[in-house]
Design an enzyme around this catalytic site. Sequence first.
Site, PDB file in Angstrom:
ATOM      1  N   GLU A  83       4.119  26.976  42.189  1.00 37.64           N
ATOM      2  CA  GLU A  83       4.594  26.255  43.384  1.00 37.64           C
ATOM      3  C   GLU A  83       4.669  24.749  43.155  1.00 37.64           C
ATOM      4  O   GLU A  83       5.518  24.067  43.722  1.00 37.64           O
ATOM      5  CB  GLU A  83       3.707  26.574  44.585  1.00 37.64           C
ATOM      6  CG  GLU A  83       3.861  28.006  45.107  1.00 37.64           C
ATOM      7  CD  GLU A  83       3.012  29.019  44.350  1.00 37.64           C
ATOM      8  OE1 GLU A  83       2.389  28.648  43.322  1.00 37.64           O
ATOM      9  OE2 GLU A  83       2.961  30.183  44.774  1.00 37.64           O
TER      10      GLU A  83
ATOM     11  N   PHE B  53      -6.528  37.919  54.295  1.00 41.35           N
ATOM     12  CA  PHE B  53      -6.110  37.818  52.898  1.00 41.35           C
ATOM     13  C   PHE B  53      -5.060  36.714  52.742  1.00 41.35           C
ATOM     14  O   PHE B  53      -4.092  36.666  53.489  1.00 41.35           O
ATOM     15  CB  PHE B  53      -5.537  39.157  52.427  1.00 41.35           C
ATOM     16  CG  PHE B  53      -4.980  39.087  51.021  1.00 41.35           C
ATOM     17  CD1 PHE B  53      -5.809  38.828  49.941  1.00 41.35           C
ATOM     18  CD2 PHE B  53      -3.619  39.256  50.792  1.00 41.35           C
ATOM     19  CE1 PHE B  53      -5.292  38.746  48.655  1.00 41.35           C
ATOM     20  CE2 PHE B  53      -3.098  39.175  49.505  1.00 41.35           C
ATOM     21  CZ  PHE B  53      -3.942  38.917  48.438  1.00 41.35           C
ATOM     22  N   GLN B  54      -5.269  35.857  51.778  1.00 40.18           N
ATOM     23  CA  GLN B  54      -4.388  34.721  51.505  1.00 40.18           C
ATOM     24  C   GLN B  54      -4.221  33.798  52.712  1.00 40.18           C
ATOM     25  O   GLN B  54      -3.181  33.185  52.891  1.00 40.18           O
ATOM     26  CB  GLN B  54      -3.018  35.182  50.974  1.00 40.18           C
ATOM     27  CG  GLN B  54      -3.132  35.774  49.569  1.00 40.18           C
ATOM     28  CD  GLN B  54      -1.791  35.911  48.845  1.00 40.18           C
ATOM     29  OE1 GLN B  54      -0.765  36.139  49.458  1.00 40.18           O
ATOM     30  NE2 GLN B  54      -1.818  35.775  47.519  1.00 40.18           N
TER      31      GLN B  54
ATOM     32  N   LYS C  87       3.856  34.795  59.418  1.00 36.85           N
ATOM     33  CA  LYS C  87       4.752  35.851  58.971  1.00 36.85           C
ATOM     34  C   LYS C  87       5.546  36.462  60.127  1.00 36.85           C
ATOM     35  O   LYS C  87       6.747  36.716  60.018  1.00 36.85           O
ATOM     36  CB  LYS C  87       3.917  36.933  58.272  1.00 36.85           C
ATOM     37  CG  LYS C  87       4.727  38.023  57.616  1.00 36.85           C
ATOM     38  CD  LYS C  87       3.818  38.959  56.819  1.00 36.85           C
ATOM     39  CE  LYS C  87       4.655  39.981  56.054  1.00 36.85           C
ATOM     40  NZ  LYS C  87       3.809  40.824  55.171  1.00 36.85           N
TER      41      LYS C  87
ATOM     42  N   MET D   3      -1.669   7.286  26.844  1.00 35.48           N
ATOM     43  CA  MET D   3      -2.186   6.172  27.633  1.00 35.48           C
ATOM     44  C   MET D   3      -3.714   6.208  27.657  1.00 35.48           C
ATOM     45  O   MET D   3      -4.371   5.164  27.708  1.00 35.48           O
ATOM     46  CB  MET D   3      -1.615   6.220  29.055  1.00 35.48           C
ATOM     47  CG  MET D   3      -1.750   4.919  29.818  1.00 35.48           C
ATOM     48  SD  MET D   3      -0.910   3.525  29.017  1.00 35.48           S
ATOM     49  CE  MET D   3       0.672   3.549  29.875  1.00 35.48           C
TER      50      MET D   3
END
Lengths: 190, 562
Positions: B57, B119-120, B169, B477
């Site tokens: 993502e 869940f999630q 959802k 760096m």
Amino acid sequence: MLSQREQSIQYSTMVLLVEDHPGVLTKVSMVLRRRGFNIASLSVGHSEQPGVSRMTIVVEGTGPRIKQCEKQLYKLIEVLNVYDLTEYDRVDKELAIVRISGQGGKRAEITSAAQAFDAEVVDLGKDYVTCQITASPYSIERFLEMASDFGIMELTRTGVVTMARGRKAGLGAQSVEQTEKEVTSQDGTL
Amino acid sequence: MSNDSKSGRRSGGQIICDVLLQEGVNAIFGMPGGASLPFYDALYHYPQIRHYLARHEQGAGFMADGYARAKNQVGVCTSTSGPGATNFVTSMASAQMDSVPVVYITGQVAREFIGTDAFQETDATGVSIPVTKQNYLVKDIDELPRTVKEAFYLAKSGRPGPVHLDIPKDIFLAETDAPIPDEIEVRGYQPASAGDSGMIRRAADLINEAKKPVIIAGHGVAISEAWDELRVLAEKVNIPVITTLHGVGCFPETHPLSMGMLGMHGMYYANIAVDQCDLLIGIGFRFDDRVTGRVSGFAPNAKIIHIDLDPAEIEKVVQTDVPIVGDAKATLAQLNPIVGRAETDTWLDYLSKLRSEHPSETPPDTDQFLPQHMIRQIYKHSDGKAKVIADVGQNQMWASQNFFYDHPLSFFSAGGTGPMGYALPAAMGVQVACPDDEVWCVTGDGGFQINIQELAAVAEYKIPIKIGVMNNGHLGMIRQWQNRFYDGRLMGAELANPPFDKVAEAYGIPGLVARTKDEADEAIAKARSIDGPVLIDFMVAENEDCMPMVFPGASLAETVEA
């Protein structure tokens, strides 16, 4: 009651008008936290306008730093207005409820002391007196100093709410427009 | 199936797709998951919106960021709830700091499960508050059309930024007749347009009298597309123009008045010009610490005019003499007619001499293959017309220093948050937005591996970016700082890398290696002749430091050249 450190700090008092949406209080407090401003007191409630909540926030600090604080709060989409009332003549009120120990037959003494502060006795037990006081935070501090001589068993405070005195500086519906103009002309940033 | 209609009974998923079409979005970057399946099912019926499947993502977020920057329009990405949403956070933080308009659409567990540790389930809007311009958890289908439209409006208008839509959802599936509004008004949100005319007049007076003025042009010039107005101002008054990292390209870098970039790794002469100027005209930049060096030593003799759309940037860092809250384009359009040619010839002669004595932009003359040569060679081969997306670190600074950007919106970099791993997915988004342009991803060997998985999407969608890995075997760096400020105690700075050309080949992308300047010339020519993505592993000198440099705590006057 204020610690030594707290007593030496300078505070600013701000009024926010915000959309009455879920999560707005979180957003306001997170802006203050992540920009490093300590909140001394924060209270929220309805305003005279439906759908608009009014917050009174007392934060540590003054001057340019508070100006930055004000601007960062403005950036929140739900924040409609921010007024720094620190320098204004205003009415500051807070409510405290204190359960004071009355052991040793001190109940009468507490009750008469409370009268001197315009505090109201709202509950009485065998060994305690519960007082309610609505006053400026300063007067409440003084009342609590007195109460602590007897022993404070329990304390709750609402946090200060404020309103500027007079229509010019006030924030009622009629004067909002005028105040907005003042804020704009001060810094050109509204 | 409804497509671009504004009314009628529609599902939440359809409403979102309809708004995307209305807003001219033809690409969406994302990764599906349980909570966003109904949204994907809606997308299925909208072939006008091409979906690019990211492999992480964060990659999707940076793709949308690159797309948004290149088009100067809203970019859109999507993920599911929980880990999908939290993986977005780094890209949100970057878009927020860099003022990039990205709309994030995350799935959330169905309304009845919110707050049950389902869940999630993650409190995604709780997480995104400090890293977005605005966020919404939409719990009422009737509010969705307005909210989605508002998200686009807020992302793009004013000072742009990321806006997060968290959609349960069942809201994707719920239906409503509520129309999508044409216009959005949000009380409490009134972005400034042109600045105050009195302030603009004061600015003009200072400009007309200045002997040693400089303009510092930042990201705001790019965002408001004020490059023409900027050029008029510079040429009419005869003022040198310096840019910030995000301002690169807003003023042609081969223009005689261009003084390149300033800051921690800015051009020596640009930093000195700022130190010595008597008037600093800051347009659309925020006095970032990487620009100013030690603030107390910043432009000590200058009066400061600061034009910025965001009032909170005015006097956040430095006190200004003329603060102007306004859009750069609109403000310059008012300013330009009331300024005239200033007596700056002596100043410009001085700066020109300074520049010829301190040619920061010229790579050292050596047979060694230096990182700077790599960038200069890409510049030459592309005739200066490529769009370059840099990662973070040495590669980012060299990519800005050694390429002369003459075109606006041709150099992109995540300057504010500095998220390594930005360049590859962002370059993909830029290429999707600008399919006909030559797009180069310049990345270090460290940052490249942070989102290397997106090579799969590069190959799958045949996104014809050219990937230049500036491979010095180090987090360069970090090595530079450990060498200079930690007595050479290298800790976590060395990298054991896979052969990147082979990695690319494994993904189905042609991979080339260049170990010398000659090999680099050959490889770049070959890569440009291939119609499709190519990776070049540029094995550059390992120990080159990125210079000039303003050491931490130093002022611009103390810029170190070598």
